[in-house]
Motif scaffolding. Structure first.
Motif, PDB file in Angstrom:
ATOM      1  N   ALA A 202      -7.794   3.159  -3.831  1.00 10.78           N
ATOM      2  CA  ALA A 202      -8.966   2.849  -3.077  1.00 10.78           C
ATOM      3  C   ALA A 202     -10.161   3.672  -3.217  1.00 10.78           C
ATOM      4  O   ALA A 202     -10.071   5.013  -3.497  1.00 10.78           O
ATOM      5  CB  ALA A 202      -8.499   3.096  -1.533  1.00 10.78           C
TER       6      ALA A 202
ATOM      7  N   VAL B 267     -12.817   3.005   2.133  1.00 13.54           N
ATOM      8  CA  VAL B 267     -11.794   2.633   3.297  1.00 13.54           C
ATOM      9  C   VAL B 267     -12.736   2.510   4.600  1.00 13.54           C
ATOM     10  O   VAL B 267     -13.562   3.497   4.694  1.00 13.54           O
ATOM     11  CB  VAL B 267     -10.626   3.529   3.321  1.00 13.54           C
TER      12      VAL B 267
ATOM     13  N   VAL C 181       0.953  -1.115  -0.054  1.00  6.03           N
ATOM     14  CA  VAL C 181       0.128   0.098  -0.097  1.00  6.03           C
ATOM     15  C   VAL C 181       0.921   1.495   0.103  1.00  6.03           C
ATOM     16  O   VAL C 181       1.950   1.287   0.771  1.00  6.03           O
ATOM     17  CB  VAL C 181      -1.034   0.088   1.136  1.00  6.03           C
TER      18      VAL C 181
ATOM     19  N   MET D   3      -9.993  -1.668   2.594  1.00  9.23           N
ATOM     20  CA  MET D   3     -10.160  -0.924   1.251  1.00  9.23           C
ATOM     21  C   MET D   3     -10.809  -1.487   0.225  1.00  9.23           C
ATOM     22  O   MET D   3     -10.710  -2.906   0.040  1.00  9.23           O
ATOM     23  CB  MET D   3      -8.906  -0.537   0.789  1.00  9.23           C
ATOM     24  N   ARG D   4     -11.943  -1.044  -0.559  1.00  8.50           N
ATOM     25  CA  ARG D   4     -12.392  -1.279  -1.552  1.00  8.50           C
ATOM     26  C   ARG D   4     -11.611  -0.415  -2.783  1.00  8.50           C
ATOM     27  O   ARG D   4     -11.536   0.647  -2.650  1.00  8.50           O
ATOM     28  CB  ARG D   4     -14.005  -1.170  -1.910  1.00  8.50           C
ATOM     29  N   VAL D   5     -10.995  -1.235  -3.619  1.00 15.04           N
ATOM     30  CA  VAL D   5     -10.189  -0.643  -4.748  1.00 15.04           C
ATOM     31  C   VAL D   5     -10.749  -0.723  -6.183  1.00 15.04           C
ATOM     32  O   VAL D   5     -11.266  -1.799  -6.451  1.00 15.04           O
ATOM     33  CB  VAL D   5      -8.778  -1.351  -4.577  1.00 15.04           C
TER      34      VAL D   5
ATOM     35  N   VAL E 140      -3.817   3.728   6.676  1.00 13.03           N
ATOM     36  CA  VAL E 140      -4.928   4.410   6.068  1.00 13.03           C
ATOM     37  C   VAL E 140      -5.418   5.736   6.519  1.00 13.03           C
ATOM     38  O   VAL E 140      -6.162   6.511   6.013  1.00 13.03           O
ATOM     39  CB  VAL E 140      -6.287   3.678   5.581  1.00 13.03           C
TER      40      VAL E 140
END
Length: 395
Positions: free
Chosen positions: A237, A240, A159, A265-267, A194
Protein backbone atom coordinates in the motif's frame (compact mmCIF):
# COMPACT_ATOMS: atom_id res chain seq x y z
CA UNK A 1 -33.57 -4.88 18.24
CA UNK A 2 -36.93 -3.50 17.61
CA UNK A 3 -36.21 -5.85 17.17
CA UNK A 4 -33.24 -5.81 18.87
CA UNK A 5 -34.59 -8.71 20.62
CA UNK A 6 -33.18 -10.97 17.97
CA UNK A 7 -31.17 -13.42 20.00
CA UNK A 8 -28.03 -13.88 17.94
CA UNK A 9 -27.19 -10.20 17.69
CA UNK A 10 -28.14 -9.59 21.30
CA UNK A 11 -25.85 -12.40 22.39
CA UNK A 12 -23.05 -10.95 20.30
CA UNK A 13 -23.49 -7.59 21.93
CA UNK A 14 -23.51 -9.04 25.41
CA UNK A 15 -20.38 -11.07 24.77
CA UNK A 16 -18.58 -8.27 22.98
CA UNK A 17 -17.61 -10.41 20.04
CA UNK A 18 -18.65 -8.41 17.03
CA UNK A 19 -15.56 -8.99 14.95
CA UNK A 20 -15.20 -5.65 13.32
CA UNK A 21 -13.26 -3.39 15.46
CA UNK A 22 -9.54 -4.01 15.56
CA UNK A 23 -9.15 -6.55 12.82
CA UNK A 24 -10.59 -9.59 11.28
CA UNK A 25 -9.42 -12.97 12.50
CA UNK A 26 -10.37 -15.31 15.32
CA UNK A 27 -7.71 -14.47 17.84
CA UNK A 28 -5.45 -11.64 18.82
CA UNK A 29 -2.54 -10.92 16.47
CA UNK A 30 0.22 -13.44 16.76
CA UNK A 31 3.00 -12.61 19.15
CA UNK A 32 5.45 -14.51 16.98
CA UNK A 33 5.68 -17.47 19.37
CA UNK A 34 2.65 -19.35 18.23
CA UNK A 35 0.54 -17.76 20.95
CA UNK A 36 -1.47 -14.60 20.80
CA UNK A 37 -0.92 -11.09 21.99
CA UNK A 38 -3.37 -8.52 23.24
CA UNK A 39 -5.52 -6.67 20.69
CA UNK A 40 -3.61 -3.73 19.23
CA UNK A 41 -4.59 -0.67 21.28
CA UNK A 42 -5.20 2.66 19.66
CA UNK A 43 -2.39 5.01 20.52
CA UNK A 44 -1.50 8.62 20.06
CA UNK A 45 1.21 9.53 17.61
CA UNK A 46 4.64 10.08 19.07
CA UNK A 47 4.90 13.48 20.66
CA UNK A 48 1.19 14.23 20.56
CA UNK A 49 -0.95 15.01 23.57
CA UNK A 50 -4.49 14.00 24.39
CA UNK A 51 -7.52 16.17 24.84
CA UNK A 52 -7.77 17.57 28.39
CA UNK A 53 -9.98 15.39 30.53
CA UNK A 54 -10.48 13.17 27.52
CA UNK A 55 -13.31 13.48 25.08
CA UNK A 56 -15.94 16.15 24.97
CA UNK A 57 -17.94 17.66 22.14
CA UNK A 58 -16.28 19.75 19.44
CA UNK A 59 -18.91 21.36 17.25
CA UNK A 60 -21.41 18.59 16.68
CA UNK A 61 -18.89 15.76 17.08
CA UNK A 62 -18.63 13.78 20.30
CA UNK A 63 -15.02 12.85 20.90
CA UNK A 64 -13.96 9.73 22.78
CA UNK A 65 -11.64 10.14 25.73
CA UNK A 66 -7.90 10.02 25.34
CA UNK A 67 -7.60 10.85 21.65
CA UNK A 68 -4.60 12.96 20.56
CA UNK A 69 -5.30 16.66 20.12
CA UNK A 70 -3.68 16.45 16.68
CA UNK A 71 -6.74 14.57 15.51
CA UNK A 72 -8.91 17.60 16.15
CA UNK A 73 -7.17 19.53 13.37
CA UNK A 74 -9.12 19.44 10.16
CA UNK A 75 -12.26 17.87 11.59
CA UNK A 76 -15.51 19.23 10.16
CA UNK A 77 -17.80 21.15 12.50
CA UNK A 78 -20.16 18.19 12.49
CA UNK A 79 -20.35 14.82 10.82
CA UNK A 80 -23.12 16.22 8.63
CA UNK A 81 -20.66 18.83 7.37
CA UNK A 82 -18.33 16.03 6.31
CA UNK A 83 -20.71 15.28 3.47
CA UNK A 84 -19.91 18.74 2.08
CA UNK A 85 -16.15 18.10 1.90
CA UNK A 86 -14.45 18.59 -1.44
CA UNK A 87 -11.20 17.10 -2.72
CA UNK A 88 -9.22 19.89 -1.06
CA UNK A 89 -10.77 19.13 2.34
CA UNK A 90 -9.94 15.43 2.07
CA UNK A 91 -6.44 16.32 0.91
CA UNK A 92 -5.90 18.58 3.91
CA UNK A 93 -7.15 15.89 6.27
CA UNK A 94 -4.91 13.26 4.68
CA UNK A 95 -1.86 15.54 4.88
CA UNK A 96 -2.37 15.73 8.65
CA UNK A 97 -2.66 11.95 9.00
CA UNK A 98 0.07 10.63 6.76
CA UNK A 99 0.25 6.94 5.91
CA UNK A 100 3.85 5.73 5.81
CA UNK A 101 4.38 2.18 4.55
CA UNK A 102 7.93 1.65 3.21
CA UNK A 103 8.44 -1.62 1.35
CA UNK A 104 10.39 -4.17 3.35
CA UNK A 105 11.38 -6.59 0.63
CA UNK A 106 10.61 -10.22 1.42
CA UNK A 107 9.05 -9.25 4.76
CA UNK A 108 5.92 -11.29 4.09
CA UNK A 109 6.69 -14.98 3.78
CA UNK A 110 4.47 -18.07 4.21
CA UNK A 111 5.26 -18.37 7.92
CA UNK A 112 4.32 -14.77 8.71
CA UNK A 113 1.19 -15.00 6.59
CA UNK A 114 0.28 -18.26 8.26
CA UNK A 115 0.57 -17.02 11.83
CA UNK A 116 -1.23 -13.72 11.28
CA UNK A 117 -4.29 -13.69 13.53
CA UNK A 118 -6.07 -10.33 13.72
CA UNK A 119 -7.37 -9.05 17.01
CA UNK A 120 -10.80 -9.62 18.43
CA UNK A 121 -12.86 -6.44 18.70
CA UNK A 122 -13.23 -4.45 21.86
CA UNK A 123 -16.53 -4.95 23.71
CA UNK A 124 -19.24 -2.74 22.18
CA UNK A 125 -20.47 0.14 24.28
CA UNK A 126 -23.48 1.10 22.20
CA UNK A 127 -26.70 -0.78 21.61
CA UNK A 128 -28.27 -0.97 18.17
CA UNK A 129 -30.91 1.68 17.71
CA UNK A 130 -34.39 0.47 18.52
CA UNK A 131 -37.84 1.88 17.86
CA UNK A 132 -36.60 4.16 15.10
CA UNK A 133 -37.44 1.96 12.16
CA UNK A 134 -33.88 1.37 10.95
CA UNK A 135 -33.08 -2.00 12.53
CA UNK A 136 -34.83 -5.07 11.15
CA UNK A 137 -35.18 -8.63 12.46
CA UNK A 138 -32.15 -10.77 11.75
CA UNK A 139 -32.22 -12.38 8.29
CA UNK A 140 -32.30 -16.16 7.75
CA UNK A 141 -28.96 -17.93 8.13
CA UNK A 142 -27.11 -18.62 4.86
CA UNK A 143 -24.38 -21.26 4.79
CA UNK A 144 -21.09 -20.12 3.25
CA UNK A 145 -20.01 -22.12 0.21
CA UNK A 146 -16.54 -22.44 -1.38
CA UNK A 147 -15.76 -20.22 -4.36
CA UNK A 148 -14.60 -22.43 -7.26
CA UNK A 149 -10.95 -22.17 -8.19
CA UNK A 150 -9.06 -20.63 -9.87
CA UNK A 151 -9.27 -17.50 -7.76
CA UNK A 152 -7.42 -15.59 -10.46
CA UNK A 153 -10.83 -15.06 -12.04
CA UNK A 154 -11.93 -13.22 -8.89
CA UNK A 155 -11.09 -9.61 -7.86
CA UNK A 156 -10.67 -10.85 -4.27
CA UNK A 157 -7.64 -11.42 -2.07
CA UNK A 158 -6.19 -11.04 1.42
CA UNK A 159 -4.73 -8.05 3.26
CA UNK A 160 -1.86 -8.56 5.72
CA UNK A 161 -0.55 -6.00 8.22
CA UNK A 162 1.60 -5.51 11.31
CA UNK A 163 -0.03 -4.07 14.45
CA UNK A 164 1.24 -3.39 17.95
CA UNK A 165 0.06 -6.80 19.09
CA UNK A 166 1.47 -8.78 16.17
CA UNK A 167 0.39 -9.55 12.62
CA UNK A 168 -3.12 -9.65 11.22
CA UNK A 169 -5.10 -10.32 8.05
CA UNK A 170 -8.37 -9.42 6.37
CA UNK A 171 -10.10 -9.87 3.03
CA UNK A 172 -10.32 -7.25 0.26
CA UNK A 173 -11.42 -6.50 -3.32
CA UNK A 174 -9.85 -4.94 -6.42
CA UNK A 175 -12.04 -2.00 -7.49
CA UNK A 176 -12.00 0.15 -10.60
CA UNK A 177 -10.26 3.53 -10.53
CA UNK A 178 -12.41 6.32 -12.04
CA UNK A 179 -9.31 8.30 -13.01
CA UNK A 180 -7.42 5.33 -14.47
CA UNK A 181 -9.90 3.09 -16.29
CA UNK A 182 -8.54 -0.37 -17.01
CA UNK A 183 -5.41 0.28 -14.95
CA UNK A 184 -6.60 0.42 -11.37
CA UNK A 185 -4.31 -0.09 -8.40
CA UNK A 186 -7.11 0.40 -5.86
CA UNK A 187 -8.25 -2.09 -3.22
CA UNK A 188 -11.38 -1.86 -1.04
CA UNK A 189 -11.47 -3.28 2.49
CA UNK A 190 -12.68 -2.39 6.00
CA UNK A 191 -11.42 0.58 8.01
CA UNK A 192 -10.47 -1.72 10.89
CA UNK A 193 -8.19 -3.61 8.50
CA UNK A 194 -5.94 -0.58 7.94
CA UNK A 195 -6.26 1.67 11.01
CA UNK A 196 -6.50 1.23 14.80
CA UNK A 197 -9.35 3.69 15.16
CA UNK A 198 -9.99 6.05 18.10
CA UNK A 199 -7.15 8.45 17.39
CA UNK A 200 -4.67 5.67 16.67
CA UNK A 201 -2.40 5.02 13.74
CA UNK A 202 -2.42 3.23 10.44
CA UNK A 203 -1.11 -0.32 10.53
CA UNK A 204 2.35 -1.09 9.11
CA UNK A 205 3.62 -3.49 6.45
CA UNK A 206 0.21 -3.28 4.81
CA UNK A 207 -0.02 -5.44 1.70
CA UNK A 208 -2.64 -6.95 -0.60
CA UNK A 209 -2.29 -10.47 -1.99
CA UNK A 210 -4.73 -11.05 -4.88
CA UNK A 211 -5.90 -14.61 -5.54
CA UNK A 212 -4.35 -15.82 -2.28
CA UNK A 213 -3.78 -19.61 -2.32
CA UNK A 214 -5.12 -19.80 -5.84
CA UNK A 215 -3.95 -23.37 -6.41
CA UNK A 216 -4.95 -24.70 -3.00
CA UNK A 217 -1.31 -25.50 -2.23
CA UNK A 218 -1.69 -24.41 1.42
CA UNK A 219 -5.10 -25.99 1.95
CA UNK A 220 -5.58 -28.71 4.54
CA UNK A 221 -2.72 -27.51 6.72
CA UNK A 222 -0.09 -27.99 4.01
CA UNK A 223 2.98 -25.79 3.70
CA UNK A 224 3.31 -23.86 0.46
CA UNK A 225 5.92 -21.50 -1.01
CA UNK A 226 5.17 -17.80 -1.43
CA UNK A 227 4.83 -18.28 -5.19
CA UNK A 228 1.80 -20.48 -4.52
CA UNK A 229 0.29 -18.26 -1.83
CA UNK A 230 0.79 -15.07 -3.84
CA UNK A 231 0.64 -16.17 -7.50
CA UNK A 232 0.01 -12.61 -8.69
CA UNK A 233 2.56 -10.97 -6.40
CA UNK A 234 2.60 -8.99 -3.19
CA UNK A 235 1.18 -5.48 -3.51
CA UNK A 236 2.28 -2.89 -0.94
CA UNK A 237 0.00 0.00 0.00
CA UNK A 238 1.24 3.49 -0.97
CA UNK A 239 -1.82 5.45 0.09
CA UNK A 240 -4.74 4.61 2.33
CA UNK A 241 -7.87 6.47 3.26
CA UNK A 242 -10.68 5.59 5.64
CA UNK A 243 -13.53 7.58 7.10
CA UNK A 244 -12.78 10.28 9.69
CA UNK A 245 -15.51 8.64 11.77
CA UNK A 246 -13.48 5.44 11.97
CA UNK A 247 -10.25 7.29 12.79
CA UNK A 248 -11.92 9.29 15.59
CA UNK A 249 -14.35 6.75 17.05
CA UNK A 250 -13.43 3.26 15.84
CA UNK A 251 -12.04 0.47 17.92
CA UNK A 252 -14.16 0.31 21.03
CA UNK A 253 -15.90 3.65 21.62
CA UNK A 254 -19.27 2.59 20.25
CA UNK A 255 -20.50 0.55 17.36
CA UNK A 256 -21.72 3.56 15.39
CA UNK A 257 -18.21 3.77 13.91
CA UNK A 258 -18.95 0.47 12.15
CA UNK A 259 -21.47 2.35 10.05
CA UNK A 260 -18.46 3.99 8.35
CA UNK A 261 -16.09 1.03 8.54
CA UNK A 262 -14.56 1.09 5.05
CA UNK A 263 -11.15 1.85 3.56
CA UNK A 264 -9.44 2.20 0.19
CA UNK A 265 -5.79 1.48 -0.56
CA UNK A 266 -3.61 2.38 -3.54
CA UNK A 267 -1.04 -0.38 -4.02
CA UNK A 268 1.95 -1.28 -6.18
CA UNK A 269 3.67 -4.56 -6.97
CA UNK A 270 6.70 -5.23 -4.77
CA UNK A 271 8.47 -6.51 -7.89
CA UNK A 272 7.44 -3.88 -10.43
CA UNK A 273 6.19 -5.60 -13.58
CA UNK A 274 4.95 -2.48 -15.35
CA UNK A 275 1.37 -3.70 -15.09
CA UNK A 276 -1.36 -2.33 -12.86
CA UNK A 277 -3.18 -4.48 -10.33
CA UNK A 278 -6.29 -4.59 -12.51
CA UNK A 279 -4.26 -5.68 -15.54
CA UNK A 280 -2.48 -8.32 -13.48
CA UNK A 281 -5.62 -9.74 -11.90
CA UNK A 282 -7.68 -9.38 -15.03
CA UNK A 283 -10.69 -7.96 -13.25
CA UNK A 284 -11.91 -5.14 -11.03
CA UNK A 285 -15.37 -4.07 -9.94
CA UNK A 286 -16.91 -0.59 -9.77
CA UNK A 287 -18.33 0.71 -6.49
CA UNK A 288 -22.08 1.34 -6.49
CA UNK A 289 -22.83 4.22 -4.13
CA UNK A 290 -26.33 4.94 -2.83
CA UNK A 291 -27.53 1.61 -4.17
CA UNK A 292 -31.28 1.07 -3.69
CA UNK A 293 -31.57 -1.20 -0.65
CA UNK A 294 -34.93 -2.65 -1.65
CA UNK A 295 -33.62 -3.80 -5.04
CA UNK A 296 -30.34 -5.41 -3.95
CA UNK A 297 -29.49 -9.09 -3.95
CA UNK A 298 -26.12 -9.32 -2.23
CA UNK A 299 -23.32 -11.90 -2.19
CA UNK A 300 -20.47 -11.52 0.33
CA UNK A 301 -17.00 -12.97 -0.35
CA UNK A 302 -14.05 -13.50 1.96
CA UNK A 303 -11.41 -15.73 3.52
CA UNK A 304 -12.95 -16.81 6.88
CA UNK A 305 -10.38 -17.97 9.39
CA UNK A 306 -12.22 -19.10 12.53
CA UNK A 307 -13.25 -22.78 12.72
CA UNK A 308 -14.59 -24.58 10.78
CA UNK A 309 -12.64 -22.47 8.29
CA UNK A 310 -8.87 -22.01 8.14
CA UNK A 311 -8.29 -18.80 6.18
CA UNK A 312 -6.93 -20.61 3.14
CA UNK A 313 -10.12 -20.86 1.12
CA UNK A 314 -12.31 -18.21 -0.49
CA UNK A 315 -15.98 -18.50 0.47
CA UNK A 316 -19.18 -16.68 -0.37
CA UNK A 317 -22.67 -16.22 1.01
CA UNK A 318 -25.53 -15.46 -1.36
CA UNK A 319 -27.44 -13.43 1.19
CA UNK A 320 -30.17 -12.02 -1.01
CA UNK A 321 -31.90 -8.79 -0.02
CA UNK A 322 -30.11 -7.20 2.96
CA UNK A 323 -31.90 -6.09 6.10
CA UNK A 324 -30.92 -3.03 8.17
CA UNK A 325 -28.86 -2.58 11.33
CA UNK A 326 -28.24 0.75 13.06
CA UNK A 327 -26.38 1.93 16.16
CA UNK A 328 -26.93 5.62 15.37
CA UNK A 329 -30.11 6.67 13.55
CA UNK A 330 -28.34 9.78 12.25
CA UNK A 331 -26.07 7.55 10.17
CA UNK A 332 -26.93 5.28 7.24
CA UNK A 333 -28.17 1.91 8.49
CA UNK A 334 -25.77 -0.94 7.81
CA UNK A 335 -26.61 -3.76 5.41
CA UNK A 336 -27.08 -7.17 7.04
CA UNK A 337 -27.23 -10.60 5.42
CA UNK A 338 -27.40 -14.13 6.79
CA UNK A 339 -23.96 -15.75 6.54
CA UNK A 340 -21.90 -18.30 8.47
CA UNK A 341 -18.50 -16.83 7.55
CA UNK A 342 -16.30 -16.02 10.53
CA UNK A 343 -13.43 -13.67 11.38
CA UNK A 344 -10.98 -13.28 8.53
CA UNK A 345 -13.80 -12.39 6.14
CA UNK A 346 -13.72 -8.80 7.44
CA UNK A 347 -13.11 -6.34 4.62
CA UNK A 348 -14.32 -8.79 2.00
CA UNK A 349 -16.49 -7.41 -0.77
CA UNK A 350 -20.27 -7.45 -0.97
CA UNK A 351 -21.47 -7.64 -4.57
CA UNK A 352 -24.71 -6.89 -6.37
CA UNK A 353 -25.83 -6.55 -9.99
CA UNK A 354 -26.41 -3.02 -11.27
CA UNK A 355 -29.23 -2.13 -13.70
CA UNK A 356 -26.76 -2.38 -16.59
CA UNK A 357 -26.00 -5.99 -15.67
CA UNK A 358 -22.51 -5.35 -14.32
CA UNK A 359 -21.38 -6.63 -10.95
CA UNK A 360 -20.49 -3.90 -8.45
CA UNK A 361 -19.27 -3.63 -4.88
CA UNK A 362 -21.93 -2.27 -2.52
CA UNK A 363 -20.33 -2.87 0.89
CA UNK A 364 -17.69 -4.80 2.83
CA UNK A 365 -17.86 -7.10 5.82
CA UNK A 366 -17.53 -5.13 9.04
CA UNK A 367 -19.20 -6.98 11.92
CA UNK A 368 -21.01 -10.22 12.62
CA UNK A 369 -22.76 -12.13 15.38
CA UNK A 370 -21.07 -14.33 17.94
CA UNK A 371 -22.92 -17.36 16.61
CA UNK A 372 -21.79 -16.55 13.05
CA UNK A 373 -25.34 -16.30 11.78
CA UNK A 374 -25.12 -12.95 10.00
CA UNK A 375 -22.72 -10.28 8.75
CA UNK A 376 -23.17 -6.52 8.51
CA UNK A 377 -21.41 -3.94 6.36
CA UNK A 378 -21.56 -0.15 5.91
CA UNK A 379 -23.98 1.41 3.48
CA UNK A 380 -21.80 3.29 1.00
CA UNK A 381 -22.99 6.82 0.31
CA UNK A 382 -21.54 10.35 0.15
CA UNK A 383 -18.59 9.98 2.53
CA UNK A 384 -17.41 6.75 0.90
CA UNK A 385 -17.80 8.28 -2.55
CA UNK A 386 -15.72 11.30 -1.51
CA UNK A 387 -12.98 9.03 -0.16
CA UNK A 388 -12.77 7.14 -3.46
CA UNK A 389 -12.73 10.40 -5.41
CA UNK A 390 -9.81 11.67 -3.31
CA UNK A 391 -7.61 8.61 -3.59
CA UNK A 392 -8.42 8.19 -7.28
CA UNK A 393 -7.30 11.76 -8.03
CA UNK A 394 -4.39 11.76 -5.61
CA UNK A 395 -1.15 10.44 -7.14
Amino acid sequence: MPSIHRSAMAAALAAGTLFAVSACGPDSPSDGTGGTAAPPPASASAGSSTAPGGGGVIGGITLPSGIPTSLLEGLPKSWDDLKKWKFEDWDKWASQHVFNNPVVKDFWNPDKMGDSKPAEPAPPTAKPAADNGVTDPEPPVVTATPVPRPYTKQPSGKVFFSAQGGRGNCSATVITDPQHPGKSNLVWTAGHCVHEGKGGNFYKDLVFVPAYNNSGASSGGKKAPLSELAPLGTWWADQVTTSPQWMVEGGGTGDSASQYDFAIMRVHNQNDTGKSLEETVGSAVPVWFDAPRDKLSVSAVGYPLYKPFDGQELYKCDGGRPTRLSFDPKRPSMLTIGCTMTQGSSGGGWFATMPDGKTALVSNTSIGTQEHTSLSGPYLETVAKQALDWISRKQ
